[in-house]
Design an enzyme around this catalytic site. Structure first.
Site, PDB file in Angstrom:
ATOM      1  N   HIS A  21       0.842  -1.209   0.000  1.00 50.37           N
ATOM      2  CA  HIS A  21       0.000   0.000   0.000  1.00 50.37           C
ATOM      3  C   HIS A  21       0.878   1.260   0.000  1.00 50.37           C
ATOM      4  O   HIS A  21       0.611   2.219  -0.717  1.00 50.37           O
ATOM      5  CB  HIS A  21      -0.909   0.030   1.240  1.00 50.37           C
ATOM      6  CG  HIS A  21      -1.946  -1.052   1.271  1.00 50.37           C
ATOM      7  ND1 HIS A  21      -2.175  -1.839   2.387  1.00 50.37           N
ATOM      8  CD2 HIS A  21      -2.827  -1.484   0.334  1.00 50.37           C
ATOM      9  CE1 HIS A  21      -3.152  -2.691   2.133  1.00 50.37           C
ATOM     10  NE2 HIS A  21      -3.565  -2.498   0.895  1.00 50.37           N
ATOM     11  N   LYS A  45     -15.975  -7.472   5.151  1.00 48.40           N
ATOM     12  CA  LYS A  45     -15.046  -8.311   5.918  1.00 48.40           C
ATOM     13  C   LYS A  45     -15.041  -7.846   7.375  1.00 48.40           C
ATOM     14  O   LYS A  45     -15.149  -6.660   7.644  1.00 48.40           O
ATOM     15  CB  LYS A  45     -13.620  -8.169   5.367  1.00 48.40           C
ATOM     16  CG  LYS A  45     -13.483  -8.425   3.882  1.00 48.40           C
ATOM     17  CD  LYS A  45     -12.104  -7.982   3.387  1.00 48.40           C
ATOM     18  CE  LYS A  45     -12.063  -7.794   1.882  1.00 48.40           C
ATOM     19  NZ  LYS A  45     -10.882  -7.064   1.411  1.00 48.40           N
ATOM     20  N   ARG A  94      -2.215  -6.152  -8.306  1.00 46.18           N
ATOM     21  CA  ARG A  94      -1.123  -7.071  -8.007  1.00 46.18           C
ATOM     22  C   ARG A  94      -0.982  -8.123  -9.097  1.00 46.18           C
ATOM     23  O   ARG A  94       0.060  -8.261  -9.708  1.00 46.18           O
ATOM     24  CB  ARG A  94      -1.359  -7.768  -6.656  1.00 46.18           C
ATOM     25  CG  ARG A  94      -0.957  -6.920  -5.488  1.00 46.18           C
ATOM     26  CD  ARG A  94      -1.515  -7.462  -4.215  1.00 46.18           C
ATOM     27  NE  ARG A  94      -2.964  -7.356  -4.212  1.00 46.18           N
ATOM     28  CZ  ARG A  94      -3.728  -7.646  -3.181  1.00 46.18           C
ATOM     29  NH1 ARG A  94      -3.191  -8.116  -2.082  1.00 46.18           N
ATOM     30  NH2 ARG A  94      -5.024  -7.500  -3.256  1.00 46.18           N
ATOM     31  N   SER A 132      -2.938  -7.955   3.017  1.00 50.03           N
ATOM     32  CA  SER A 132      -3.272  -7.728   4.431  1.00 50.03           C
ATOM     33  C   SER A 132      -3.669  -9.042   5.096  1.00 50.03           C
ATOM     34  O   SER A 132      -3.327  -9.297   6.252  1.00 50.03           O
ATOM     35  CB  SER A 132      -4.415  -6.716   4.545  1.00 50.03           C
ATOM     36  OG  SER A 132      -4.029  -5.483   3.993  1.00 50.03           O
TER      37      SER A 132
HETATM   38  P1  ADP Z   1      -9.895  -3.567  -0.562  1.00 46.99           P
HETATM   39  O1  ADP Z   1     -10.590  -4.325   0.524  1.00 46.99           O
HETATM   40  O2  ADP Z   1     -10.650  -2.349  -1.022  1.00 46.99           O
HETATM   41  O3  ADP Z   1      -9.391  -4.385  -1.702  1.00 46.99           O
HETATM   42  P2  ADP Z   1      -7.155  -3.426   0.376  1.00 46.99           P
HETATM   43  O4  ADP Z   1      -6.688  -2.744   1.601  1.00 46.99           O
HETATM   44  O5  ADP Z   1      -7.033  -4.900   0.320  1.00 46.99           O
HETATM   45  O6  ADP Z   1      -8.642  -2.922   0.171  1.00 46.99           O
HETATM   46  O7  ADP Z   1      -6.408  -2.816  -0.889  1.00 46.99           O
HETATM   47  C1  ADP Z   1      -6.481  -1.473  -1.238  1.00 46.99           C
HETATM   48  C2  ADP Z   1      -5.838  -1.289  -2.613  1.00 46.99           C
HETATM   49  O8  ADP Z   1      -4.450  -1.567  -2.530  1.00 46.99           O
HETATM   50  C3  ADP Z   1      -6.394  -2.222  -3.684  1.00 46.99           C
HETATM   51  O9  ADP Z   1      -6.397  -1.524  -4.925  1.00 46.99           O
HETATM   52  C4  ADP Z   1      -5.399  -3.345  -3.721  1.00 46.99           C
HETATM   53  O10 ADP Z   1      -5.364  -3.977  -4.993  1.00 46.99           O
HETATM   54  C5  ADP Z   1      -4.115  -2.584  -3.462  1.00 46.99           C
HETATM   55  N1  ADP Z   1      -3.094  -3.441  -2.858  1.00 46.99           N
HETATM   56  C6  ADP Z   1      -3.222  -4.305  -1.835  1.00 46.99           C
HETATM   57  N2  ADP Z   1      -2.055  -4.918  -1.553  1.00 46.99           N
HETATM   58  C7  ADP Z   1      -1.158  -4.424  -2.446  1.00 46.99           C
HETATM   59  C8  ADP Z   1       0.229  -4.677  -2.718  1.00 46.99           C
HETATM   60  N3  ADP Z   1       0.920  -5.573  -2.012  1.00 46.99           N
HETATM   61  N4  ADP Z   1       0.829  -3.981  -3.705  1.00 46.99           N
HETATM   62  C9  ADP Z   1       0.121  -3.098  -4.438  1.00 46.99           C
HETATM   63  N5  ADP Z   1      -1.193  -2.824  -4.262  1.00 46.99           N
HETATM   64  C10 ADP Z   1      -1.815  -3.470  -3.283  1.00 46.99           C
END
Ligand code: ADP
Length: 162
Positions: A21, A45, A94, A132
């Site tokens: 992130h 979630k 990703r 996450s």
């Molecule tokens: P959501 O529940 O909305 O998917 P996340 O917190 O999982 O929220 O992810 C927020 C954003 O960050 C999403 O666009 C996700 O694809 C991106 N993201 C999550 N992990 C990574 C990572 N390791 N590298 C790049 N982008 C990521």
């Protein structure tokens, strides 16, 4: 030309915020002057961290990054973006497995908010497998998450799992 072109919203659950992130955020700051991180409160979630905890942790992580603000939101992302006077959404991609869901969201958001654009940044290879969910599992099993998350997040996880 939109008047809000220099500002973007980076929405997500961020439960917790990872180095993946953070990398997307820093790269978005090369394109946009201001990025508002929108921490989703009404996710389907069941989160490990409350939305207030997630906002506070991300604020600590971003304390030295100019142009970043962190806010929670519930309801529609397009309404949050509108309230932020912003019509660009940043998301990270990703793997191809992210694409279906992300493209669907981008299309829906454009139907809900005519001027909304979604800008995708491709994850850096070294973070492309960081999620996450995996971080929570590793921390729960007392594994070392220091290489995957900022120090403030590692501390918060250690406190959460005692
Ligand atoms: P959501 O529940 O909305 O998917 P996340 O917190 O999982 O929220 O992810 C927020 C954003 O960050 C999403 O666009 C996700 O694809 C991106 N993201 C999550 N992990 C990574 C990572 N390791 N590298 C790049 N982008 C990521």
């Amino acid at each position: 030309m939109t008047p809000y072109a220099k500002k973007a919203v980076f929405p997500g659950s961020f439960d917790p915020f990872t180095n993946g992130h953070l990398d997307i955020l820093k790269r978005a700051l090369r394109i946009f002057d201001y990025v508002t991180i929108g921490v989703l409160a009404n996710s389907s979630k069941q989160p490990l961290f409350t939305v207030e905890e997630r906002v506070a942790i991300i604020q600590q992580v971003c304390v030295e990054l100019p142009g970043v603000s962190v806010r929670s939101f519930s309801g529609l992302l397009v309404d949050f973006a509108r309230a932020e006077k912003c019509d660009i959404i940043v998301r990270g991609l990703r793997a191809i497995s992210d694409y279906d869901y992300e493209a669907q969201m981008a299309l829906i958001n454009r139907r809900l908010g005519e001027s909304i654009e979604t800008c995708f940044l491709v994850a850096r290879e070294e973070y492309s497998y960081v999620s996450s969910t995996l971080i929570k599992q590793i921390a729960n099993l007392r594994g070392d998450v220091a290489q995957f998350v900022p120090p403030a997040v590692a501390r918060a996880l250690a406190e959460k799992f005692g």
